[in-house]
Design an enzyme around this catalytic site. Structure first.
Site, PDB file in Angstrom:
ATOM      1  N   CYS A  87     -22.205 -52.607  14.739  1.00  0.00           N
ATOM      2  CA  CYS A  87     -22.987 -52.990  15.921  1.00  0.00           C
ATOM      3  C   CYS A  87     -22.865 -54.510  16.067  1.00  0.00           C
ATOM      4  O   CYS A  87     -23.394 -55.252  15.224  1.00  0.00           O
ATOM      5  CB  CYS A  87     -24.446 -52.573  15.744  1.00  0.00           C
ATOM      6  SG  CYS A  87     -25.485 -53.086  17.107  1.00  0.00           S
ATOM      7  N   CYS A 226     -23.651 -54.132  24.632  1.00  0.00           N
ATOM      8  CA  CYS A 226     -23.080 -53.552  23.405  1.00  0.00           C
ATOM      9  C   CYS A 226     -22.019 -54.541  22.922  1.00  0.00           C
ATOM     10  O   CYS A 226     -21.020 -54.775  23.611  1.00  0.00           O
ATOM     11  CB  CYS A 226     -22.451 -52.199  23.725  1.00  0.00           C
ATOM     12  SG  CYS A 226     -21.523 -51.484  22.352  1.00  0.00           S
TER      13      CYS A 226
HETATM   14  N1  LIG Z   1     -23.773 -46.884  19.644  1.00  0.00           N
HETATM   15  C1  LIG Z   1     -22.733 -47.470  18.846  1.00  0.00           C
HETATM   16  C2  LIG Z   1     -23.244 -48.388  17.788  1.00  0.00           C
HETATM   17  C3  LIG Z   1     -24.019 -49.586  18.314  1.00  0.00           C
HETATM   18  C4  LIG Z   1     -23.135 -50.600  19.029  1.00  0.00           C
HETATM   19  C5  LIG Z   1     -23.946 -51.825  19.392  1.00  0.00           C
HETATM   20  N2  LIG Z   1     -24.898 -51.683  20.411  1.00  0.00           N
HETATM   21  C6  LIG Z   1     -23.112 -53.079  19.510  1.00  0.00           C
HETATM   22  O1  LIG Z   1     -23.705 -54.097  19.907  1.00  0.00           O
HETATM   23  O2  LIG Z   1     -21.949 -53.101  19.116  1.00  0.00           O
HETATM   24  C7  LIG Z   1     -21.897 -46.370  18.173  1.00  0.00           C
HETATM   25  O3  LIG Z   1     -22.417 -45.253  17.944  1.00  0.00           O
HETATM   26  O4  LIG Z   1     -20.752 -46.637  17.846  1.00  0.00           O
END
Ligand SMILES: N[C@@H](CCC[C@H](N)C(=O)O)C(=O)O
Length: 289
Positions: A87, A226
């Protein structure tokens, strides 16, 4: 049980310091804590511990290559209780939390993740505001795939930045069309191409060194940012522009970050905000078991 609440460009997290790895993060507890009515509300949880302690407690079956037992490790959980490898916004908030709380005195150190070591540089670490660069590692291009929303197909580039992404850059996707996309339901994707699910980014073409992006995250839903997705978006936008390296400002619903890609290796720089700290009721937490 102590907690802090933070966000990176409005991708928000409950931070749980758990140096003894005593907290049971069963999926039902994670979903309740992340629920915006029942719990504190967040896109995900960041458990703060050392890699060796997580391995000793059986949370990690092994410490990923390149991470030492006494390195910090971000044990990340999506809001639906699932575990993700990485993340990018979370690492910034994690590093900010460590330095602002006094758990870490260095400004440059390694944060372990299930995707491997992520070196950080903490440029600023106030009680509330932080500014952090994360070494995001190798950007691996997986080939072309597609997603669809309401029957409209989007072609994109599969990209692995420790976790899986499909970054769809469309020639005719401008800010207004991007804003109009309905991401209240999950975009359809090819499960044979992404057997472990995927985070899907919708990205405008590169213009004046920047792109705009919206994202539907695996295990969460639409989020306001993200970090790993911004790296995938930058890589796909550069490719769309006939390049592989460059620096891209990625605008998301919750702000903007800078992504630099050089010879297939990425860095992500952006803000972190720590906005609250407190304690979670032990009675409530026990009631979730
Ligand atoms: N939902 C993603 C993991 C989280 C990613 C995050 N929000 C970021 O900032 O990179 C997954 O399941 O891969």
């Amino acid at each position: 049980m102590d907690f802090s609440k933070g966000h990176g460009t409005q991708n928000d997290f409950v931070v749980l310091p758990d140096l003894d790895v005593a907290i049971d993060l069963a999926p039902a507890r994670v979903t309740a804590l992340c629920d915006r009515r029942q719990g504190l509300g967040a896109d995900g949880i960041l458990r703060v511990a050392r890699a060796g302690a997580l391995a000793d407690a059986g949370v990690l079956t092994e410490i990923p290559t390149g991470i030492a037992a006494d390195d910090w490790f971000m044990d990340y959980r999506n809001g639906d209780g699932s575990i993700a490898e990485m993340c990018g916004n979370g690492v910034r908030v994690f590093a900010h939390y460590l330095t602002a709380s006094g758990l870490e005195n260095r400004r440059e150190f390694v944060v372990g993740s299930r995707a491997g070591a992520r070196p950080v540089v903490v440029h600023a670490t106030g009680a509330t505001a932080g500014d952090v660069t994360v070494g995001m590692g190798t950007v691996t291009e997986l080939g072309t795939s597609s997603a669809s929303i309401e029957g409209r197909a989007f072609t994109g580039m599969g990209i692995d930045v420790g976790n899986p992404h499909l970054a769809c850059v469309e020639k005719d996707l401008h800010a207004e069309q991007l804003a109009a996309l309905d991401l209240s339901i999950a975009p359809a994707f090819d499960p044979a191409f992404f057997p472990h699910g995927v985070n899907v980014e919708f990205v405008t073409p590169l213009e004046d060194g920047g792109v705009s992006m919206r994202v539907y995250e695996r295990g969460v839903g639409e989020t306001r940012s993200c970090g790993t997705g911004t790296v995938a978006a930058a890589a796909a936008a550069l490719r769309h522009d006939g390049r592989s390296d460059g620096t891209v400002t990625v605008k998301v619903l919750g702000g903007a970050v800078q992504v630099a890609i050089d010879k297939g290796v990425a860095e992500l720089r952006g803000p972190s905000v720590l906005l609250a700290a407190g304690s979670i009721s032990d009675d409530w937490w026990r009631s979730l078991a």
